[in-house]
Design a protein around this motif. Structure first.
Motif, PDB file in Angstrom:
ATOM      1  N   VAL A 267       0.843  -1.204   0.000  1.00 37.31           N
ATOM      2  CA  VAL A 267       0.000   0.000   0.000  1.00 37.31           C
ATOM      3  C   VAL A 267       0.873   1.247   0.000  1.00 37.31           C
ATOM      4  N   TYR A 268       1.921   1.239   0.811  1.00 39.92           N
ATOM      5  CA  TYR A 268       2.810   2.399   0.876  1.00 39.92           C
ATOM      6  C   TYR A 268       3.527   2.624  -0.451  1.00 39.92           C
ATOM      7  N   GLU A 269       4.095   1.566  -1.013  1.00 39.18           N
ATOM      8  CA  GLU A 269       4.855   1.712  -2.248  1.00 39.18           C
ATOM      9  C   GLU A 269       3.959   2.129  -3.410  1.00 39.18           C
ATOM     10  N   THR A 270       2.719   1.680  -3.415  1.00 40.26           N
ATOM     11  CA  THR A 270       1.805   2.019  -4.509  1.00 40.26           C
ATOM     12  C   THR A 270       1.297   3.453  -4.407  1.00 40.26           C
ATOM     13  N   GLY A 271       1.034   3.895  -3.180  1.00 39.25           N
ATOM     14  CA  GLY A 271       0.422   5.210  -3.023  1.00 39.25           C
ATOM     15  C   GLY A 271       1.365   6.338  -2.693  1.00 39.25           C
ATOM     16  N   PHE A 272       2.525   6.018  -2.074  1.00 35.78           N
ATOM     17  CA  PHE A 272       3.349   7.101  -1.541  1.00 35.78           C
ATOM     18  C   PHE A 272       4.812   7.043  -1.938  1.00 35.78           C
ATOM     19  N   SER A 273       5.262   5.971  -2.547  1.00 38.17           N
ATOM     20  CA  SER A 273       6.675   5.862  -2.877  1.00 38.17           C
ATOM     21  C   SER A 273       7.060   6.906  -3.921  1.00 38.17           C
ATOM     22  N   ALA A 276       7.871   5.387  -7.695  1.00 40.11           N
ATOM     23  CA  ALA A 276       6.842   4.750  -8.513  1.00 40.11           C
ATOM     24  C   ALA A 276       5.723   5.754  -8.772  1.00 40.11           C
ATOM     25  N   GLN A 277       4.957   5.482  -9.805  1.00 36.19           N
ATOM     26  CA  GLN A 277       3.828   6.351 -10.113  1.00 36.19           C
ATOM     27  C   GLN A 277       2.735   6.164  -9.070  1.00 36.19           C
ATOM     28  N   HIS A 278       2.298   7.242  -8.467  1.00 32.88           N
ATOM     29  CA  HIS A 278       1.304   7.163  -7.419  1.00 32.88           C
ATOM     30  C   HIS A 278      -0.034   6.716  -8.002  1.00 32.88           C
ATOM     31  N   ASP A 279      -0.673   5.800  -7.301  1.00 34.77           N
ATOM     32  CA  ASP A 279      -2.014   5.364  -7.698  1.00 34.77           C
ATOM     33  C   ASP A 279      -2.793   5.082  -6.417  1.00 34.77           C
ATOM     34  N   PHE A 280      -3.464   6.106  -5.926  1.00 34.87           N
ATOM     35  CA  PHE A 280      -4.178   5.963  -4.668  1.00 34.87           C
ATOM     36  C   PHE A 280      -5.388   5.052  -4.805  1.00 34.87           C
ATOM     37  N   GLY A 281      -5.888   4.871  -6.016  1.00 38.01           N
ATOM     38  CA  GLY A 281      -7.004   3.951  -6.210  1.00 38.01           C
ATOM     39  C   GLY A 281      -6.588   2.522  -5.943  1.00 38.01           C
ATOM     40  N   VAL A 282      -5.472   2.102  -6.541  1.00 36.66           N
ATOM     41  CA  VAL A 282      -4.974   0.743  -6.314  1.00 36.66           C
ATOM     42  C   VAL A 282      -4.536   0.575  -4.859  1.00 36.66           C
ATOM     43  N   ALA A 283      -3.897   1.620  -4.301  1.00 40.34           N
ATOM     44  CA  ALA A 283      -3.481   1.545  -2.903  1.00 40.34           C
ATOM     45  C   ALA A 283      -4.685   1.389  -1.977  1.00 40.34           C
ATOM     46  N   SER A 284      -5.767   2.095  -2.270  1.00 40.37           N
ATOM     47  CA  SER A 284      -6.974   1.959  -1.453  1.00 40.37           C
ATOM     48  C   SER A 284      -7.574   0.569  -1.591  1.00 40.37           C
ATOM     49  N   ALA A 285      -7.562   0.026  -2.798  1.00 38.77           N
ATOM     50  CA  ALA A 285      -8.071  -1.332  -2.996  1.00 38.77           C
ATOM     51  C   ALA A 285      -7.235  -2.344  -2.205  1.00 38.77           C
ATOM     52  N   ALA A 286      -5.901  -2.181  -2.228  1.00 36.39           N
ATOM     53  CA  ALA A 286      -5.036  -3.087  -1.463  1.00 36.39           C
ATOM     54  C   ALA A 286      -5.290  -2.952   0.032  1.00 36.39           C
ATOM     55  N   ALA A 287      -5.497  -1.724   0.496  1.00 33.65           N
ATOM     56  CA  ALA A 287      -5.774  -1.516   1.921  1.00 33.65           C
ATOM     57  C   ALA A 287      -7.092  -2.160   2.323  1.00 33.65           C
ATOM     58  N   LEU A 288      -8.086  -2.080   1.460  1.00 37.69           N
ATOM     59  CA  LEU A 288      -9.378  -2.692   1.775  1.00 37.69           C
ATOM     60  C   LEU A 288      -9.295  -4.206   1.755  1.00 37.69           C
ATOM     61  N   VAL A 289      -8.508  -4.766   0.845  1.00 36.68           N
ATOM     62  CA  VAL A 289      -8.304  -6.220   0.846  1.00 36.68           C
ATOM     63  C   VAL A 289      -7.659  -6.650   2.164  1.00 36.68           C
ATOM     64  N   SER A 290      -6.690  -5.872   2.639  1.00 38.77           N
ATOM     65  CA  SER A 290      -6.066  -6.171   3.926  1.00 38.77           C
ATOM     66  C   SER A 290      -7.071  -6.073   5.066  1.00 38.77           C
ATOM     67  N   LEU A 291      -7.941  -5.044   5.008  1.00 37.98           N
ATOM     68  CA  LEU A 291      -8.955  -4.876   6.041  1.00 37.98           C
ATOM     69  C   LEU A 291      -9.925  -6.049   6.051  1.00 37.98           C
ATOM     70  N   VAL A 292     -10.352  -6.488   4.869  1.00 41.39           N
ATOM     71  CA  VAL A 292     -11.253  -7.642   4.789  1.00 41.39           C
ATOM     72  C   VAL A 292     -10.544  -8.896   5.297  1.00 41.39           C
ATOM     73  N   LEU A 293      -9.269  -9.037   4.934  1.00 42.25           N
ATOM     74  CA  LEU A 293      -8.509 -10.206   5.371  1.00 42.25           C
ATOM     75  C   LEU A 293      -8.430 -10.269   6.889  1.00 42.25           C
ATOM     76  N   ILE A 294      -8.088  -9.163   7.522  1.00 48.70           N
ATOM     77  CA  ILE A 294      -7.947  -9.162   8.973  1.00 48.70           C
ATOM     78  C   ILE A 294      -9.297  -9.373   9.655  1.00 48.70           C
ATOM     79  N   THR A 295     -10.376  -8.846   9.049  1.00 42.96           N
ATOM     80  CA  THR A 295     -11.705  -9.033   9.626  1.00 42.96           C
ATOM     81  C   THR A 295     -12.127 -10.491   9.558  1.00 42.96           C
ATOM     82  N   VAL A 296     -11.907 -11.127   8.406  1.00 39.79           N
ATOM     83  CA  VAL A 296     -12.286 -12.530   8.236  1.00 39.79           C
ATOM     84  C   VAL A 296     -11.486 -13.419   9.184  1.00 39.79           C
TER      85      VAL A 296
END
Length: 312
Positions: A267-273, A276-296
């Motif tokens: 998430v950090y490398e995709t959105g803030f590095s 690399a080209q910043h892509d906050f959309g993909v970074a947000s999707a990765a963060a949400l996948v992590s959130l769903v993973l930890i919830t499950v």
């Protein structure tokens, strides 16, 4: 003249109508509102915005463009993200099993040891050290001309291992994560074990029970609630492993190799590095996948580890 009935005067007043209860009800919202506003502002609102942003493309500067579910498809087609998921899973499962086995082993060893409080403080010390320190020390200790290889050469090892090689670096990160966490969970589990009455173990010894039998039928059941909490804490911590990989993986003089990524680092490398080209959309999707993973995982852990409370 028959005495007057006092049933009406002696009947207890409902708790909800007492002056104290009414004062509590009036004070509820004035005290609750600030905390609720902060919770909605700093927790709920960012999550809602991340969900919306995960279906869009945005580099933080130009206009936001809708992408639908393409960000999620891009994620799971990205070998770096799949490696990050695998590494996070290894930390969660393999690292968790080793951590709790070591924590219980150390707890049982220290249970009757003189000076166990001092040893507990020593074991807890790595928790107080920022993970960045471990990453910085990696370059000094494990580089080809570092301290560890120098000691090995002194002992006669002519070809010491390449600790920071691509094939070994994540194993080293996992080992460091376990080492830093064992003291924390040992301290918590030991606090629970110390509350178990000694006469349970004495009675078991009189019946001829060995160390494994006492652990299985006394220590583990009577500390199960604490173990469940520790498992949830480990789940959250393993999903958030970030600083150690960022610095440890870059100890060879560059950015961490993709083979060492975790979901948090992805998430950090995709959105803030900056490299690399910043892509906050993909970074947000990765963060949400992590959130769903930890919830499950947290829900599954809670349901699998749920047991009736054992009274001491």
């Amino acid at each position: 003249m028959p005495p007057r009935s006092t049933a009406g005067r002696l009947s207890p007043r409902p708790a909800g109508n007492s002056p104290f209860q009414r004062a509590q009800n009036r004070a509820f919202w004035p005290f609750m509102t600030p905390a609720l506003v902060l919770f909605l502002l700093f927790f709920v609102a960012p999550i809602v915005f991340s969900v919306w942003l995960s279906f869009h493309s945005w580099d933080g500067i130009t206009d936001i463009h809708a992408r639908g579910g393409k960000n999620y498809r891009q994620l799971f087609l990205d070998p770096t993200f799949r490696a990050a998921l695998r590494n996070t899973g290894l930390i969660l499962v393999v690292g968790g099993l080793i951590t709790f086995v070591l924590s219980f082993a150390i707890t049982l060893f220290l249970r009757e040891m003189v000076g166990r409080k001092f040893v507990r403080y020593v074991l807890f010390f790595p928790v107080l050290v920022n993970p960045l320190v471990f990453g910085v020390m990696a370059g000094l200790l494990f580089r080809p001309d570092g301290v560890v290889n120098h000691l090995l050469r002194t002992l006669g090892v002519t070809d010491p291992p390449k600790w920071l090689a691509m094939d070994n670096i994540f194993t080293l990160i996992l080992a460091t994560t376990i080492w830093a966490a064992v003291g924390f969970y040992t301290t918590i589990i030991m606090s629970a074990v110390e509350q178990i009455p000694v006469y349970y173990y004495e009675a078991a010894e009189l019946d001829g029970a060995g160390a494994w039998t006492k652990f299985r039928h006394i220590t583990l059941p009577l500390s199960w609630e604490v173990v469940t909490v520790c498992a949830l804490l480990w789940t959250i911590a393993s999903i958030r492993v970030f600083e150690l990989v960022l610095v440890f993986g870059g100890s060879t003089g560059g950015t961490p190799p993709p083979q060492t990524y975790t979901t948090a680092l992805y998430v950090y490398e995709t959105g803030f590095s900056a490299k690399a080209q910043h892509d906050f959309g993909v970074a947000s999707a990765a963060a949400l996948v992590s959130l769903v993973l930890i919830t499950v995982v947290a829900v599954l852990l809670r349901s699998v580890m749920r047991r009736d409370a054992v009274e001491v």
